[in-house]
Enzyme design. Structure first.
Site, PDB file in Angstrom:
ATOM      1  N   ARG B  49       1.589 -32.783  24.212  1.00  0.00           N
ATOM      2  CA  ARG B  49       0.747 -33.303  25.293  1.00  0.00           C
ATOM      3  C   ARG B  49      -0.686 -32.874  25.003  1.00  0.00           C
ATOM      4  O   ARG B  49      -0.945 -32.130  24.067  1.00  0.00           O
ATOM      5  CB  ARG B  49       1.221 -32.886  26.682  1.00  0.00           C
ATOM      6  CG  ARG B  49       2.019 -31.663  26.813  1.00  0.00           C
ATOM      7  CD  ARG B  49       1.298 -30.432  26.404  1.00  0.00           C
ATOM      8  NE  ARG B  49       0.017 -30.324  27.077  1.00  0.00           N
ATOM      9  CZ  ARG B  49      -1.015 -29.624  26.646  1.00  0.00           C
ATOM     10  NH1 ARG B  49      -0.941 -28.957  25.501  1.00  0.00           N
ATOM     11  NH2 ARG B  49      -2.135 -29.550  27.321  1.00  0.00           N
ATOM     12  N   GLY B  50      -1.596 -33.358  25.847  1.00  0.00           N
ATOM     13  CA  GLY B  50      -3.013 -33.116  25.578  1.00  0.00           C
ATOM     14  C   GLY B  50      -3.581 -34.383  24.975  1.00  0.00           C
ATOM     15  O   GLY B  50      -3.057 -34.903  23.978  1.00  0.00           O
ATOM     16  N   ALA B  51      -4.664 -34.897  25.584  1.00  0.00           N
ATOM     17  CA  ALA B  51      -5.165 -36.219  25.209  1.00  0.00           C
ATOM     18  C   ALA B  51      -5.420 -36.352  23.698  1.00  0.00           C
ATOM     19  O   ALA B  51      -4.890 -37.274  23.063  1.00  0.00           O
ATOM     20  CB  ALA B  51      -6.416 -36.547  26.028  1.00  0.00           C
ATOM     21  N   ASP B 240      -8.876 -36.577  30.094  1.00  0.00           N
ATOM     22  CA  ASP B 240      -7.941 -37.545  29.520  1.00  0.00           C
ATOM     23  C   ASP B 240      -8.583 -38.913  29.347  1.00  0.00           C
ATOM     24  O   ASP B 240      -8.173 -39.698  28.492  1.00  0.00           O
ATOM     25  CB  ASP B 240      -6.676 -37.645  30.366  1.00  0.00           C
ATOM     26  CG  ASP B 240      -5.804 -36.423  30.152  1.00  0.00           C
ATOM     27  OD1 ASP B 240      -6.128 -35.359  30.713  1.00  0.00           O
ATOM     28  OD2 ASP B 240      -4.836 -36.513  29.374  1.00  0.00           O
ATOM     29  N   ASN B 250      -8.486 -36.284  34.628  1.00  0.00           N
ATOM     30  CA  ASN B 250      -7.943 -35.110  33.948  1.00  0.00           C
ATOM     31  C   ASN B 250      -6.786 -34.578  34.790  1.00  0.00           C
ATOM     32  O   ASN B 250      -6.500 -35.091  35.884  1.00  0.00           O
ATOM     33  CB  ASN B 250      -9.045 -34.048  33.761  1.00  0.00           C
ATOM     34  CG  ASN B 250      -8.613 -32.927  32.834  1.00  0.00           C
ATOM     35  OD1 ASN B 250      -8.054 -33.183  31.760  1.00  0.00           O
ATOM     36  ND2 ASN B 250      -8.844 -31.691  33.233  1.00  0.00           N
TER      37      ASN B 250
END
Lengths: 354, 354
Positions: B49-51, B240, B250
Site C-alpha cells: 500500500r502507499g500511493a 494519494d 489522503n
C-alpha cells in the site's frame, strides 16, 4: 422501551455483581466481588468504567468494607484506609471521590451517634443503593432535559460509552440520545470507536443495537470528514470531571472533537450529573489526568500491533476548554456560558431546592 | 544511514517479490508473484500500500503481463485489459493509473515501431525499473527539500505510513522526517497509529525504530491534546491524489489533523511526488474516495470488537482543502499557496527542465 437497559451493577447482601465490560460484546461474564480490594481492582482494571458507574461501584465497595469492619475496634481507621484505597484506583473521574466521601460522611455520622454496627452497616448499604438510584434518576433527567437541544432529525456524534454501562443506568450523553430517540428527534448516532479500548465499538454500539437506535460505527479519525460533509448536527459527550470554570476532563479525543465541532459550527454538548463537578479545581489545568499502560496501544487482544519495545503514550483523558462547549446538561438544569457563573449558581442552591 | 531502508518491492526476471505489509511488524513474509492478476490482488488486499508503492507494483504487474502476452496476436488488447484490471484495484491513489499509463505508452510505442516481442518485454521491464528508481530519487529530493521547512528541534506529527514501505524507498512525508533527522533538525516524531489498519503503529513505528529516529506512538484521537500542550511544531502527511486546486486526498484522518493544525497555528505540510497530481480533477470534490469493508473496523485479527451485525462506515480517504495546507513538497520544488497557480506552473515545465 425497557426502563433499565443493562443491570450491570447489582448488590445483594454482601456480594457485588459486576458485568465484566472488558469482555463485551463477545462474552457476558458477571464477576462476584465480596471484599473492597477486589472492587478496587475491578475499577482499576476497568471491569467497570464510566465516571458515574465507578462512583456507584466504589460506594458498594465501601459497603462491603463496612460489613467486614463494623465490629472491629479500629472501624473508622479501616474505613478511611479503604476510602483512600478506592479513590486512588482511577485519578480523573471525581465521581469516585464524591461517592466515597458521601459514604464516609454516613459512617462518621453513625459512629458519632453511637449507632450499632448492624445499623451502621444497614445505613451504609442504603446510602450506596441511594447513590445508585439517584444516578439513574439523574441520567433520565439529563436525557429528558438535553433531548430538546437537538434539532429535529439530528445525526449526533458521540465517543466512548456514556450509556447504561457507564452509569447507574440510562446514561448521560447516551441518555440524551435515548430521550431524543424516544421523542422522535433523532436520525442516527455516529459512534466513534474510541481507541485504545474501543468502548464506542464494544459498549455504545452494543447498547444502541439493543435499543434499536440506528447508529454507524466509525474510526475516531473519520469524525472530521463526516462533519465536513454536513452529516453531523451535534456532538454529545460525557465528563469525568468538570472544573469551576466549565473546563471538562473526558475521554481522550473529546478535545479534538470539540475543535472539529467548532470549525464546523456544530453545538458541542456535555452531559454529566452534578457529582461530576469539582469546585476545588479552578480550571482544567488542575485536573489530574490518568496515563495508562502503553500496552493498551501497542497490543490488541494480546497480539502486538507495534514493533517490539515500541514507545507509546496513552493518556486516557484530555481537557476541553469551556469556550468550546455550548451547553452542560445536568440533572438540575442546563448550564450555558459563561459557565463559571452558571456552575457557581447551580451548586450554591441548597440541597433541599435541588 | 542505510541508503534504502527496506527493499520491499523487488523484481527479477519474471518474478515480483513483495514484502507482505499486512503481517508487519510481527512476521516478515515475502510473496512471490508471477502473473499480473496476483499483483492486482496484492494491491487490492493491501499486501502493498502507499500511493507511490502501488504505482511501482502495478508497473511490475504490467511487466509480468507483457512477458506473458508479448507473443500473442492480441497483445495490445490483453495489455489494455491488464491495465484496466490493475487500475481498478484501488480507486483513490492516482499514481497507480499514472504508472500503468506510462507502461502502456511504452508498449504502444514498441508496437508502433514494430519492435520484437523480446525487445518490448525488455523495454517494458526497464520502464518499470525506471519508475521504481525515479520514485526513490524523487523521495530523497522531497526529503531534502522539505527538511528545512521544519524549525530546529521540531517535534513532528504524521499519520499512516509514508516511508520506504509506501514508496520505492526513503518515503515522502517520512522522507522529510529522515532528512530532518540526518540534518539534526528533528526532536521526535508523533506517530498516529492510523486506524483501522494501523499503518502508523505497524509500519511507520517499525521504520523509525530501524533508523533509530525517536518516536512516540499515539492513538489518532490523542493528536489534538498534544497540539494543545504545544508539543507539536508541524504536521507532515503524504497524498494519494492532489487536484488542480491543491486539494489533497489522503488517508482518513488527514482532514481532521489539518483542522487541528489550523486551530493551533501549526504548519500542515504535504509531501508527494509529481506523479500524485491529477490535473483532470478541478478540486477534491471530484476525487473518487475508496470505501473499504466494514469488517476492517468491526474486527481485529479475526476477533469481533463490535456487536454482531454492527453497522460501520470505513472510508479509507478524506479530502483536505488546499486552504489548510502550508506547503506541498514535490521532487521538483516546494509549492506554496495559491496552489492552483503553483501547480499549473510546475507541471507546465517541459520534462527536460524538470
Amino acid at each position: 422501551m425497557r426502563p433499565m437497559h443493562v443491570q450491570h451493577i447489582r448488590y445483594e447482601a454482601g456480594v457485588l455483581f459486576l458485568l465484566d465490560q472488558r469482555q463485551l460484546p463477545q462474552t457476558v461474564t458477571v464477576r462476584e466481588l465480596r471484599d473492597w480490594r477486589s472492587v478496587g481492582q475491578a475499577i482499576e482494571n476497568m471491569v467497570v468504567r464510566g465516571a458515574p458507574a465507578i462512583g456507584i461501584t466504589a460506594a458498594y465497595g465501601m459497603a462491603l468494607a463496612a460489613r467486614a469492619y463494623a465490629w472491629q475496634p479500629d472501624f473508622l481507621v479501616r474505613m478511611m484506609h479503604t476510602a483512600a484505597g478506592l479513590v486512588k484506583t482511577r485519578p480523573t473521574a471525581v465521581n469516585l471521590a464524591w461517592a466515597v466521601n458521601r459514604m464516609m460522611d454516613r459512617i462518621r455520622r453513625g459512629i458519632a451517634a453511637h449507632e450499632s454496627p448492624e445499623s451502621i452497616v444497614t445505613a451504609v448499604e442504603q446510602t450506596a443503593a441511594a447513590i445508585h438510584a439517584d444516578d439513574v434518576s439523574a441520567c433520565r433527567r439529563i436525557g429528558d432535559l438535553g433531548a430538546p437541544l437537538l434539532a429535529e432529525q439530528s445525526s449526533v456524534m458521540t465517543l466512548c460509552n456514556t450509556g447504561s454501562l457507564a452509569t447507574g443506568g440510562y446514561g448521560t450523553a447516551l441518555g440524551i440520545v435515548r430521550s431524543a430517540w424516544r421523542d422522535g428527534r433523532l436520525r442516527q448516532v455516529f459512534v466513534c470507536e474510541t481507541r485504545p479500548l474501543l468502548q464506542g465499538a464494544r459498549l455504545t454500539a452494543w447498547e444502541l443495537a439493543q435499543d434499536g437506535i440506528p447508529y454507524v460505527l466509525i474510526t475516531d479519525s473519520t469524525a472530521g470528514d463526516l462533519m465536513r460533509r454536513g452529516e453531523v448536527q451535534a456532538v454529545v459527550a460525557g465528563a469525568d470531571r468538570i472544573a469551576r470554570n466549565g473546563d471538562v476532563a473526558n475521554k481522550i479525543g473529546t478535545y479534538g472533537l470539540s475543535v472539529l465541532a467548532r470549525a464546523h459550527e456544530l453545538p458541542f454538548i456535555i452531559a454529566a450529573p452534578t457529582s461530576t463537578f469539582d469546585l476545588q479545581q479552578a480550571s482544567g489545568a488542575e485536573i489530574p489526568l490518568e496515563q495508562r499502560a502503553a500496552s493498551e496501544v501497542t497490543e490488541f487482544h494480546g497480539v502486538a500491533v507495534a514493533p517490539e519495545h515500541a514507545v507509546a503514550a496513552n493518556p486516557s483523558f484530555d481537557v476541553t476548554p469551556a469556550a468550546h462547549i455550548a451547553a452542560i446538561v445536568t440533572e438540575r438544569g442546563i448550564l450555558r456560558p459563561p459557565f463559571d457563573d452558571a456552575i457557581a449558581a447551580l451548586l450554591r442552591e441548597p440541597e433541599a431546592l435541588r
